[in-house]
Design a protein around this motif. Structure first.
Motif, PDB file in Angstrom:
ATOM      1  N   SER A  11       0.801  -1.229   0.000  1.00 27.32           N
ATOM      2  CA  SER A  11       0.000   0.000   0.000  1.00 27.32           C
ATOM      3  C   SER A  11       0.833   1.278   0.000  1.00 27.32           C
ATOM      4  CB  SER A  11      -0.943   0.012   1.201  1.00 27.32           C
ATOM      5  OG  SER A  11      -0.212  -0.028   2.416  1.00 27.32           O
ATOM      6  N   GLU A  12       2.001   1.277   0.627  1.00 29.93           N
ATOM      7  CA  GLU A  12       2.791   2.502   0.710  1.00 29.93           C
ATOM      8  C   GLU A  12       3.793   2.643  -0.431  1.00 29.93           C
ATOM      9  OE1 GLU A  12       1.944   4.852   2.774  1.00 29.93           O
ATOM     10  OE2 GLU A  12       0.379   3.467   3.438  1.00 29.93           O
ATOM     11  N   GLN A  13       3.854   1.648  -1.295  1.00 29.77           N
ATOM     12  CA  GLN A  13       4.746   1.725  -2.451  1.00 29.77           C
ATOM     13  C   GLN A  13       4.221   2.746  -3.448  1.00 29.77           C
ATOM     14  OE1 GLN A  13       6.656  -1.995  -3.350  1.00 29.77           O
ATOM     15  NE2 GLN A  13       6.078  -1.786  -5.514  1.00 29.77           N
ATOM     16  N   ILE A  14       5.123   3.433  -4.157  1.00 26.68           N
ATOM     17  CA  ILE A  14       4.712   4.460  -5.113  1.00 26.68           C
ATOM     18  C   ILE A  14       4.145   3.801  -6.366  1.00 26.68           C
ATOM     19  CG2 ILE A  14       5.465   6.398  -6.544  1.00 26.68           C
ATOM     20  CD1 ILE A  14       5.353   6.943  -3.522  1.00 26.68           C
ATOM     21  N   ALA A  15       2.922   4.193  -6.724  1.00 25.69           N
ATOM     22  CA  ALA A  15       2.259   3.668  -7.919  1.00 25.69           C
ATOM     23  C   ALA A  15       2.374   4.625  -9.093  1.00 25.69           C
ATOM     24  CB  ALA A  15       0.789   3.391  -7.626  1.00 25.69           C
ATOM     25  N   ILE A  16       2.230   5.917  -8.822  1.00 27.53           N
ATOM     26  CA  ILE A  16       2.264   6.937  -9.875  1.00 27.53           C
ATOM     27  C   ILE A  16       3.116   8.099  -9.404  1.00 27.53           C
ATOM     28  CG2 ILE A  16       0.906   8.528 -11.297  1.00 27.53           C
ATOM     29  CD1 ILE A  16      -1.532   6.703 -10.807  1.00 27.53           C
ATOM     30  N   GLU A  17       3.986   8.541 -10.298  1.00 24.79           N
ATOM     31  CA  GLU A  17       4.799   9.723 -10.023  1.00 24.79           C
ATOM     32  C   GLU A  17       4.569  10.729 -11.131  1.00 24.79           C
ATOM     33  OE1 GLU A  17       9.523  10.971  -9.591  1.00 24.79           O
ATOM     34  OE2 GLU A  17       8.908   8.863  -9.419  1.00 24.79           O
ATOM     35  N   THR A  18       4.358  11.983 -10.764  1.00 18.23           N
ATOM     36  CA  THR A  18       4.264  13.073 -11.736  1.00 18.23           C
ATOM     37  C   THR A  18       5.405  14.040 -11.443  1.00 18.23           C
ATOM     38  OG1 THR A  18       2.933  14.686 -10.495  1.00 18.23           O
ATOM     39  CG2 THR A  18       1.745  12.822 -11.496  1.00 18.23           C
ATOM     40  N   PRO A  19       5.599  15.067 -12.269  1.00 18.29           N
ATOM     41  CA  PRO A  19       6.649  16.040 -11.953  1.00 18.29           C
ATOM     42  C   PRO A  19       6.414  16.771 -10.643  1.00 18.29           C
ATOM     43  CG  PRO A  19       6.012  16.208 -14.262  1.00 18.29           C
ATOM     44  CD  PRO A  19       5.015  15.296 -13.612  1.00 18.29           C
ATOM     45  N   TYR A  20       5.191  16.632 -10.063  1.00 18.28           N
ATOM     46  CA  TYR A  20       4.835  17.447  -8.909  1.00 18.28           C
ATOM     47  C   TYR A  20       4.389  16.648  -7.694  1.00 18.28           C
ATOM     48  CZ  TYR A  20       4.388  20.167 -13.159  1.00 18.28           C
ATOM     49  OH  TYR A  20       4.623  20.716 -14.400  1.00 18.28           O
ATOM     50  N   GLN A  21       4.165  15.338  -7.826  1.00 20.45           N
ATOM     51  CA  GLN A  21       3.672  14.576  -6.684  1.00 20.45           C
ATOM     52  C   GLN A  21       3.973  13.086  -6.858  1.00 20.45           C
ATOM     53  OE1 GLN A  21      -0.642  14.263  -6.402  1.00 20.45           O
ATOM     54  NE2 GLN A  21      -0.875  14.619  -8.601  1.00 20.45           N
ATOM     55  N   LYS A  22       3.876  12.372  -5.743  1.00 21.44           N
ATOM     56  CA  LYS A  22       3.989  10.922  -5.749  1.00 21.44           C
ATOM     57  C   LYS A  22       2.728  10.346  -5.125  1.00 21.44           C
ATOM     58  CE  LYS A  22       9.046  10.735  -5.636  1.00 21.44           C
ATOM     59  NZ  LYS A  22      10.249  10.237  -4.917  1.00 21.44           N
ATOM     60  N   ILE A  23       2.195   9.306  -5.760  1.00 14.89           N
ATOM     61  CA  ILE A  23       0.926   8.728  -5.355  1.00 14.89           C
ATOM     62  C   ILE A  23       1.155   7.256  -5.018  1.00 14.89           C
ATOM     63  CG2 ILE A  23      -1.440   8.179  -6.111  1.00 14.89           C
ATOM     64  CD1 ILE A  23      -0.987  10.585  -8.157  1.00 14.89           C
ATOM     65  N   SER A  24       0.846   6.878  -3.796  1.00 14.67           N
ATOM     66  CA  SER A  24       1.059   5.498  -3.364  1.00 14.67           C
ATOM     67  C   SER A  24      -0.059   4.601  -3.889  1.00 14.67           C
ATOM     68  CB  SER A  24       1.104   5.425  -1.845  1.00 14.67           C
ATOM     69  OG  SER A  24      -0.185   5.716  -1.304  1.00 14.67           O
TER      70      SER A  24
END
Length: 491
Positions: A11-24
């Motif tokens: 659950s805490e692993q990063i699924a999506i990264e953008t230039p401005y945020q990281k989404i677990s």
């Protein structure tokens, strides 16, 4: 299936990264559930989404699967007439889009997700879909009218699962280069990496240096790739050529790259060798929408670089009547064409051969052009638009496996000037979508002849004979390609 596999990741692993945020993964699953609840509350049956690449695109896609809502990705590169055709054919309940787009402004209200809005369409009845349809992906349409390929969740899951097995990279970081509305990126670039516990780097068209389907800033694109330090990417041949030019100009290939798949149309072994020589870990694949995208893929060096690799584990294929026929993951049928529903096999129309289980694509079984961006184009469609002007006696379009279309133009008026021809070509191009525009041409003043074998008895062009007679001049319009006469048939 797909949502369950993604939800099972840490659950805490990063699924999506953008230039401005990281989404677990926890946040991803939470956003999918929010959209799912919104869809269920409003009893949405069919949703169309018009958007460039964003995390919200992924939320909506997965939420539609969870809610059994039919999802319609609207390609951003289609012309307005094609989009209208899709909406008329699909008859969605709602259309979701980023805020501020022009057109269809009446009744637009904010969507659940920030910076998005939606509008409802008054439908007397929904379209009839094959039972089990989860997604309808639209080809670019060989005659200008896109075909809706109906897919089930099982269709898509089977491909994504087989890709995870074939590529074999644990927790990959994938740079999402192609549009999400492209089925290849949707399944191989979203589902497969997430099912493998990886992460996606998702950025806007502007950040990636794109303006629609065109690269307007090469520096932005290569800088975005370098900055993301990805493990995997998916390319079409034209983008592979672009990266090679960038490397020749000084761009250093990220050492993080482990696997790059190229597909959409046939890639020459010379181009593959050139890419490998500079350090691009490039492999070919083959697929089509009617098989939910990927059918075969190279993932190591057991197949020759000119091949499209071995069949994935979920499909079988045989050569029948000279063309490849695939079984094991056939689509549900074409939207609005009940006679096509529930096939057990897909006749691809591709002429192939197997070399020790490695699939080699030899050519097309028809005149259909597939350009180097993977767009399907009927030459007769484009030719008819030019002939309708009355300015030309004959028009013959070429461009298979090339970055743009070219044409042989025979004016119907001897006095038609070069400037006038340029203006007419420009006018016709304006009514065609970008991928079907003629970017360069050869003018021939002498009419094509039945006696020389250039025309059939009913006046249709004999393309191979025309290539034999004018191939050198046509090939000269592609200055970046050094093609031998023996390769004329691929144009």
């Amino acid at each position: 299936m797909i949502v369950d596999a993604i939800s099972a990741q840490p659950s805490e692993q990063i699924a999506i990264e953008t230039p401005y945020q990281k989404i677990s993964y926890r946040q991803l699953v939470g956003e999918v559930d929010r959209v799912y609840q919104w869809l269920k509350t409003r009893d949405v049956k069919v949703l169309a989404l018009q958007s460039e690449n964003t995390p919200e695109w992924i939320y909506i896609d997965l939420a539609c699967q969870k809610a059994n809502v039919i999802f319609i990705p609207l390609p951003t590169f289609f012309a307005s007439g094609q989009l209208t055709h899709i909406l008329d054919l699909v008859k969605p309940d709602i259309v979701v889009r980023p805020q501020g787009l022009s057109g269809m402004d009446n009744g637009v209200v904010p969507f659940l997700l920030p910076l998005y809005e939606y509008y409802q369409l008054d439908q007397t009845r929904l379209s009839d879909f094959p039972k089990g349809t989860s997604k309808v992906t639209f080809t670019s349409g060989s005659t200008g009218q896109p075909k809706g390929v109906c897919l089930s969740i099982a269709n898509q899951f089977a491909v994504a699962k087989a890709l995870v097995e074939r590529i074999g990279i644990k927790t990959p970081k994938h740079f999402c280069l192609l549009s999400f509305s492209t089925l290849l990126e949707n399944i191989a670039g979203i589902y497969a990496p997430l099912m493998a516990g990886g992460s996606l780097f998702v950025a806007s068209d502007v950040y990636r240096g794109f303006d629609g389907a065109t690269i307007h800033s090469p520096n932005l694109l290569v800088n975005a790739i370098t900055g993301a330090s990805p493990h995997t990417m998916i390319l079409v041949p034209e983008l592979l050529q672009f990266l090679l030019h960038a490397n020749a100009g000084g761009w250093e290939i990220p050492v993080s790259l482990l696997f790059m798949a190229v597909g959409g149309s046939r890639v020459s072994s010379a181009l593959m060798s050139q890419a490998r020589a500079v350090g691009l870990p490039i492999y070919q694949g083959y697929g089509l929408s009617e098989c939910a995208s990927v059918v075969s893929l190279c993932a190591d060096d057991t197949c020759d670089m000119s091949s499209a690799g071995k069949l994935l584990s979920h499909v079988d294929a045989v050569i029948q009547d000279g063309q490849l026929t695939v079984t094991g993951n056939a689509f549900l049928g074409y939207l609005g064409m009940p006679d096509s529903w529930y096939p057990t096999a897909v006749q691809t129309g591709d002429i192939v051969q197997f070399n020790e289980d490695c699939l080699e694509i030899l050519g097309r079984n028809s005149n259909l052009i597939i350009n180097s961006f993977g767009r399907n184009i009927s030459p007769e469609w484009v030719e008819s638009e030019f002939l309708s002007t009355g300015a030309f006696a004959h028009v013959v379009v070429f461009g298979d496996a090339k970055p743009f279309l070219t044409a042989l133009l025979v004016p119907s008026i001897d006095t038609l000037t070069a400037q006038a021809i340029e203006e007419i070509v420009g006018q016709v191009n304006q009514i065609l979508p970008e991928f079907a525009r003629v970017k360069d041409f050869v003018v021939v003043r002498e009419p094509l002849s039945k006696g020389k074998g250039q025309l059939t008895t009913n006046g249709r062009p004999r393309r191979q004979q025309i290539l034999k007679d004018f191939g050198g001049r046509i090939l000269s319009l592609y200055p970046c390609h050094n093609i031998k006469e023996t390769e004329y048939e691929s144009i």
